[in-house]
Design an enzyme around this catalytic site. Structure first.
Site: not given
Length: 406
Positions: A162, A299, A329, A334, A391, A393
């Site tokens: 992401c 984020h 968001k 997202h 940020f 995974f």
């Protein structure tokens, strides 16, 4: 080192399919989230998603070119068209100047599933057709854009979860800053089909508030229960400042700093320390302090752990500072691989039109979000400098500083 500026932007998202419509949605705090019945039929526990219009490319591209386009590459083509148009870049310009392309994209699930289904049923690879090759690769966006627009500069895809879209801006910025390229089309793209996100649904990442889609994505709110997947594409033309000035281009903003880090911990575990490092590096690269930032596009995806760790990081750096904070968001869901690029576009639109979009659906603070200077409604204010966070995974972190040109 050269200065790097933005001379064009394009956006195709659940908030709208052009800059003006998106600006209006941001200012109004209007959600683009809805329920997709196909997800329920397929077996999702949550059918929430950003509702993104599918572009009609007939009349815009030949059938041969359309054949190789994945869904996200179609979105990216539309965003790139709008971006080049604003930048004053046409076919003649592209023929005479080297322009690169770097996009963030970390999946192309639909054509892969379609390939597997045909093979399972027919057991004959000759029935697949050539287009699925170019649709199924993670580099589907950059290979198609470079072909369609005849781009002859740097050409690659960034796959970093992401933060992919944000890193594409950061790497493009570094290449131009160091004199290796004069102009690069950067951005991010995300497929929205129901085949692409079932694994996220499986781990319980998604909100289950299907009775009220517009209020399902709740960044920083105590009662958040997960993210809402979304997508589309965003494109920005980065350019060397002197080059932009010499050709009379309108400068929309300057990319002033880029920071990054890796958490080095569990694959899905966010980190306040990693976030602080990325933000601090971006500020240091820009030669700025926390007091210089007017707005932070967080984020925050509306997940319990992710929002918590970012809130801790933001409080560590910006406690008592004047910077307003919001996560767009809450309206978009997202946007995953495109999010870092789309949120740069959203931030520049706010900068141009002197407002901060609201952190919608925030009703109750938790102990981590309570200290934050959140914009809970649209704020009309001058914005000169923005910090945008992404940020992902695997612990991949990116932060970008954008500012009005001086």
């Amino acid at each position: 080192m050269r200065r790097v500026v933005v001379t064009g932007m394009g956006i195709w998202s659940c908030l709208g399919t052009n800059r003006e419509t998106v600006r209006e949605s941001l200012y109004a705090g209007r959600s683009g989230i809805g329920v997709d019945a196909a997800r329920t039929a397929y077996g999702y526990r949550s059918a929430l998603t950003g509702i993104v219009e599918h572009p009609d490319l007939k009349g815009l591209l030949s059938r041969r070119l359309r054949t190789g386009l994945s869904e996200q590459a179609e979105y990216a083509y539309m965003a790139a068209r709008e971006c080049f148009e604003q930048a004053g870049v046409d076919d003649n310009f592209l023929a005479q100047h080297e322009v690169g392309v770097i996009f963030g994209n970390d999946s192309s699930a639909k054509p892969v599933v379609e390939i597997a289904a045909i093979m399972a049923e027919k057991h004959d690879s000759e029935l697949l057709g050539s287009g699925l090759v170019f649709q199924s690769m993670n580099s589907t966006v950059t290979m198609n854009l470079s072909t369609i627009f005849h781009l002859r500069g740097i050409n690659f895809t960034i796959s970093s979860a992401c933060s992919s879209g944000s890193h594409s801006i950061g790497i493009g910025y570094l290449l131009i800053k160091q004199g290796l390229q004069d102009r690069i089309l950067v951005g991010g793209a995300q497929e929205t089909n129901y085949l692409s996100m079932s694994s996220f649904d499986a781990i319980g990442a998604f909100s289950r508030r299907m009775d009220d889609p517009a209020r399902a994505s709740r960044p920083f709110d105590r009662d958040r229960d997960g993210l809402v997947p979304s997508g589309g594409a965003a494109a920005l033309l980065l350019e060397d400042y002197d080059s932009a000035v010499s050709r009379g281009a309108t400068i929309l903003a300057e990319v002033a700093g880029y920071g990054f880090s890796s958490n080095g911990s569990a694959i899905s575990q966010p980190s306040d320390e990693g976030s602080v490092i990325a933000m601090s590096r971006a500020l240091n690269d820009a030669g700025l302090t926390t007091d210089d930032i007017d707005y932070i596009n967080a984020h925050a995806t509306s997940t319990p752990q992710g929002d918590q760790q970012e809130a801790i990081a933001l409080d560590r750096l910006f406690h008592g500072r004047r910077a307003l904070i919001s996560s767009t968001k809450g309206m978009t869901g997202h946007e995953c691989w495109m999010a870092g690029a789309s949120e740069a576009v959203y931030s520049i639109l706010m900068m141009q039109h002197s407002f901060v979009a609201p952190n919608v659906n925030f009703e109750h603070a938790d102990q981590y979000s309570e200290p934050l200077n959140l914009a809970l409604k649209t704020v009309d204010t001058e914005i000169d400098t923005v910090l945008s966070n992404s940020f992902g995974f695997g612990g991949t972190n990116s932060a970008i500083v954008l500012r009005k040109i001086k």
